[in-house]
Scaffold this motif. Structure first.
Motif, PDB file in Angstrom:
ATOM      1  N   ALA A   1      -8.967 -24.723  -2.478  1.00 18.01           N
ATOM      2  CA  ALA A   1      -8.411 -25.705  -3.686  1.00 18.01           C
ATOM      3  C   ALA A   1      -7.276 -24.981  -3.955  1.00 18.01           C
TER       4      ALA A   1
ATOM      5  N   ARG B   1      -8.871 -29.928  -6.295  1.00 18.47           N
ATOM      6  CA  ARG B   1     -10.288 -29.372  -5.804  1.00 18.47           C
ATOM      7  C   ARG B   1     -10.408 -29.471  -4.278  1.00 18.47           C
TER       8      ARG B   1
ATOM      9  N   GLU C   1     -14.414 -23.511  -8.281  1.00 20.86           N
ATOM     10  CA  GLU C   1     -13.450 -24.045  -7.040  1.00 20.86           C
ATOM     11  C   GLU C   1     -12.331 -22.983  -6.697  1.00 20.86           C
ATOM     12  N   THR C   2     -12.076 -22.110  -7.303  1.00 22.26           N
ATOM     13  CA  THR C   2     -11.190 -20.956  -6.980  1.00 22.26           C
ATOM     14  C   THR C   2     -11.502 -19.523  -6.678  1.00 22.26           C
TER      15      THR C   2
END
Length: 215
Positions: free
Chosen positions: A114, A119, A128-129
């Motif tokens: 992402a 995303r 997401e990270t």
């Protein structure tokens, strides 16, 4: 007109993470090395049925922090197939190092990356990270011991008519004191003089891989 309330709730989301990264301690500049890694869905839910494919990407970084803009991209591999909660998969890939980097570099594996506000391919809600992991120790990219490859002889058959096939054979030997290891390319050019320059016509290439010992 009839109305009926409908309650829509988010399903338990997956959380893809790179849970293992293994690679050799040393590698040679411009050559390939093997990278092994595992990806695990540590979330409570499976990957959604319509989100069953994503990419794993590989990067080189000077420090243990991934920067998509500044770090060197090495390649990617597509993954296809759903991943249930606590399920995992493992991959081994061969990656080629750049020819202009020497020293210690962290190797990152990023699954379903992402970037910024975007995303990944799989919806992971607030997770997401956290999809990037580096090997515990940096990879030491080293210059190879110097060898000296030289073309000793060339045979073209003497003459050929314009437009006809040209059969070229040549002999290469290592005049240095160290074995030449890895892979390289022999290129054949057509020139109007006995000095090669960038304007000469490329006729073809031949790839070589292995070890060439000194003569």
């Amino acid at each position: 007109l009839a109305l009926q309330p409908l309650t829509i709730s988010l399903h338990e989301s997956p959380n893809l993470r790179v849970t293992a990264v293994n690679l050799p301690e040393h590698a040679t500049v411009g050559q390939s090395f093997n990278l092994s890694y595992s990806v695990t869905n540590v979330g409570a839910g499976p990957t959604p049925p319509l989100e069953g494919s994503w990419a794993d990407e590989y990067y080189l970084s000077r420090d243990p922090f991934l920067d998509f803009q500044a770090d060197r991209y090495l390649g990617s591999r597509a993954h296809s197939g759903a991943l249930a909660s606590s399920a995992s998969y493992s991959e081994t890939v061969s990656l080629t190092l750049p020819g202009d980097l020497v020293g210690a570099y962290y190797v990152f594996v990023v699954t379903d990356p992402a970037r910024g506000s975007q995303r990944g391919s799989v919806f992971e809600q607030a997770n997401e990270t956290d999809n990037a992991t580096a090997a515990a120790q940096p990879l030491l990219i080293e210059l190879p011991p110097p060898s000296d490859l030289q073309v000793d002889s060339i045979d073209t058959g003497g003459s050929v008519n314009s437009g006809d096939p040209l059969h070229v054979s040549w002999t290469v030997s290592n005049h240095g004191g160290e074995p030449a290891k890895g892979s390289w390319t022999d290129s054949v050019y057509l020139s109007t003089d006995a000095t090669w320059d960038i304007g000469d016509r490329l006729l073809g290439r031949s790839d070589h891989s292995g070890t060439l010992d000194p003569t």
